[in-house]
Design a protein around this motif. Structure first.
Motif, short mmCIF file in Angstrom:
data_model
loop_
_atom_site.label_atom_id
_atom_site.label_comp_id
_atom_site.label_asym_id
_atom_site.label_seq_id
_atom_site.Cartn_x
_atom_site.Cartn_y
_atom_site.Cartn_z
N ARG A 16 -4.66 -1.34 -5.29
CA ARG A 16 -4.80 -3.15 -6.29
C ARG A 16 -5.68 -1.89 -7.55
O ARG A 16 -5.84 -2.25 -9.21
CB ARG A 16 -5.93 -3.72 -5.23
N ARG A 57 3.11 0.02 -4.57
CA ARG A 57 1.73 0.76 -5.58
C ARG A 57 2.92 0.97 -6.89
O ARG A 57 2.24 -0.18 -7.65
CB ARG A 57 1.19 2.00 -4.97
N GLY A 104 4.26 -2.81 -7.77
CA GLY A 104 2.82 -3.32 -8.39
C GLY A 104 2.73 -2.81 -9.61
O GLY A 104 2.67 -3.78 -10.37
N GLU A 125 1.35 -1.39 0.20
CA GLU A 125 0.06 0.13 0.38
C GLU A 125 0.92 1.40 -0.48
O GLU A 125 -0.12 2.76 -0.33
CB GLU A 125 -0.89 0.42 1.20
N LEU A 176 -1.24 -8.08 -3.42
CA LEU A 176 -0.58 -7.22 -2.70
C LEU A 176 -0.57 -7.32 -2.45
O LEU A 176 -1.89 -7.44 -1.19
CB LEU A 176 -1.59 -5.56 -3.17
N VAL A 196 -4.20 -9.43 -10.38
CA VAL A 196 -3.95 -8.57 -9.31
C VAL A 196 -5.17 -8.62 -7.71
O VAL A 196 -6.19 -8.22 -8.24
CB VAL A 196 -4.19 -6.66 -9.94
N LEU A 197 -4.08 -8.90 -6.92
CA LEU A 197 -5.20 -9.72 -5.72
C LEU A 197 -4.47 -8.74 -5.00
O LEU A 197 -3.18 -8.41 -4.81
CB LEU A 197 -5.30 -10.70 -5.65
N ALA A 198 -5.13 -7.82 -3.12
CA ALA A 198 -4.88 -7.38 -2.28
C ALA A 198 -5.68 -8.58 -1.05
O ALA A 198 -6.69 -8.74 -1.49
CB ALA A 198 -5.79 -6.26 -2.50
N GLY A 244 -5.19 -1.48 0.66
CA GLY A 244 -4.79 -2.56 -0.58
C GLY A 244 -6.12 -2.90 -1.41
O GLY A 244 -6.00 -2.69 -2.91
N ASP A 303 -8.64 -7.65 -13.21
CA ASP A 303 -8.76 -7.18 -11.66
C ASP A 303 -8.56 -9.01 -11.62
O ASP A 303 -8.05 -8.70 -9.91
CB ASP A 303 -9.41 -6.69 -11.46
N VAL A 318 -4.50 -1.67 -11.58
CA VAL A 318 -5.63 -2.57 -12.68
C VAL A 318 -6.06 -1.54 -13.01
O VAL A 318 -6.12 -1.28 -14.68
CB VAL A 318 -6.90 -3.14 -12.10
#
Length: 318
Positions: free
Chosen positions: A79, A52, A55, A47, A67, A93-95, A75, A90, A83
């Motif tokens: 994300r 960020r 990522g 975060e 993430l 890209v995982l939080a 998070g 989406d 994205v």
């Protein structure tokens, strides 16, 4: 009027040097073409501004990005930003929530990754971004547990728990530890390692007096501990093809992101030794981190600490 071209040329030297400095400082980029399709990257404290930005760069290279963030609110925002700016779906890209201040929280997070990622086959890159880079405000005494958990013991525990998954990577797996600049004067009390005597956790966390500031001593400890951990980790995985780096990315998140990409993705780095960076330049390994016997003993002691050290409850937002 006759121009003294020699004098004129000499007058330009400082300007050319200054221009070269700024080009190198502000425009240097990691320019190796690396496609991370089907690879998975895990970033802790994602975060943060650095997390960020990193990522986003991994996502642009087609990686599946996890993430790991202190709160799901932060998070989720990170994300959405990645994205929107990477073009990735989406589902790539995982939080996930991870608060290093709680060692039980680290174990729960690792269990979640192992359970889920076993079905996804692999984890390829692990980037441990600490909670603090530099010197934050002095910590209250009762926050010392949290400080050590989130800046050393938590990353140590997470890395060791996920190591088997990294070994299964079909690519060039890499572990990157991010931290502030390591000073020659940094140290922890390691006398007990040399004598073999039993010692309490409180003593090992005491350094020689440094300006009388507890926050300086705390950071001296974790910097040295991180260096020793990185060195021993590199030794243990040297024959497994896993690259291990420890770097100080500097204060500029944009440049720091490029430096971390170099550490994580450059094919010029070999997996048979530890790579220490200060900015773009390779740095010398700390004297304590060169002592393989001490590093091995400190690794084993760290394993004891994660079993016995207080598990401080976090106050994360879910």
């Amino acid at each position: 009027m006759q121009v003294d071209w020699h004098t004129f040329g000499l007058s330009l030297v400082p300007l050319v040097g200054l221009a070269q400095f700024y080009v190198k400082r502000y425009f240097r980029r990691f320019n190796e073409e690396v496609d991370l399709t089907v690879q998975t990257v895990l970033i802790t404290n994602a975060e943060t501004q650095l997390g960020r930005a990193l990522g986003l760069e991994f996502a642009k290279r087609n990686a599946r990005v996890i993430l790991a963030c202190r709160s799901m609110i932060e998070g989720g925002l990170a994300r959405l930003d990645i994205v929107a700016n990477s073009g990735r779906s989406d589902r790539n890209v995982l939080a996930r929530i991870l608060d290093m201040r709680s060692l039980d929280g680290v174990r729960d997070f690792a269990d979640l990754v192992l359970t889920h990622e076993e079905r996804q086959v692999q984890l390829d890159i692990l980037v441990n971004i600490p909670a603090h880079i530099g010197f934050p405000s002095p910590q209250p005494a009762n926050d010392t547990t949290k400080f050590y958990n989130e800046n050393y013991l938590g990353p140590f525990l997470l890395t060791t728990l996920l190591l088997d998954l990294l070994k299964k990577s079909g690519a060039q797996p890499c572990i990157v530890h991010v931290g502030s600049f390591l000073r020659k004067t940094d140290s922890v009390d390691l006398d007990y390692l040399k004598s073999g005597e039993e010692i309490s956790f409180d003593k090992i966390m005491q350094t020689k007096p440094m300006l009388g500031q507890s926050r300086v001593r705390l950071h001296s400890n974790v910097r040295t501990m991180r260096a020793m951990f990185t060195s021993e980790l590199a030794r243990r995985v040297s024959e497994l093809g896993i690259t291990v780096c420890c770097t100080n990315p500097g204060k500029d998140p944009d440049e720091g992101t490029q430096i971390l990409l170099h550490c994580a993705l450059s094919r010029t780095l070999q997996s048979d030794s530890v790579h220490i960076f200060s900015g773009w330049q390779k740095d010398n390994v700390h004297d304590l981190a060169k002592n393989s016997t001490l590093c091995e003993k400190f690794w084993k002691y760290s394993e004891t600490l994660i079993r016995e050290f207080p598990n401080d409850a976090s106050d994360s937002q879910v």
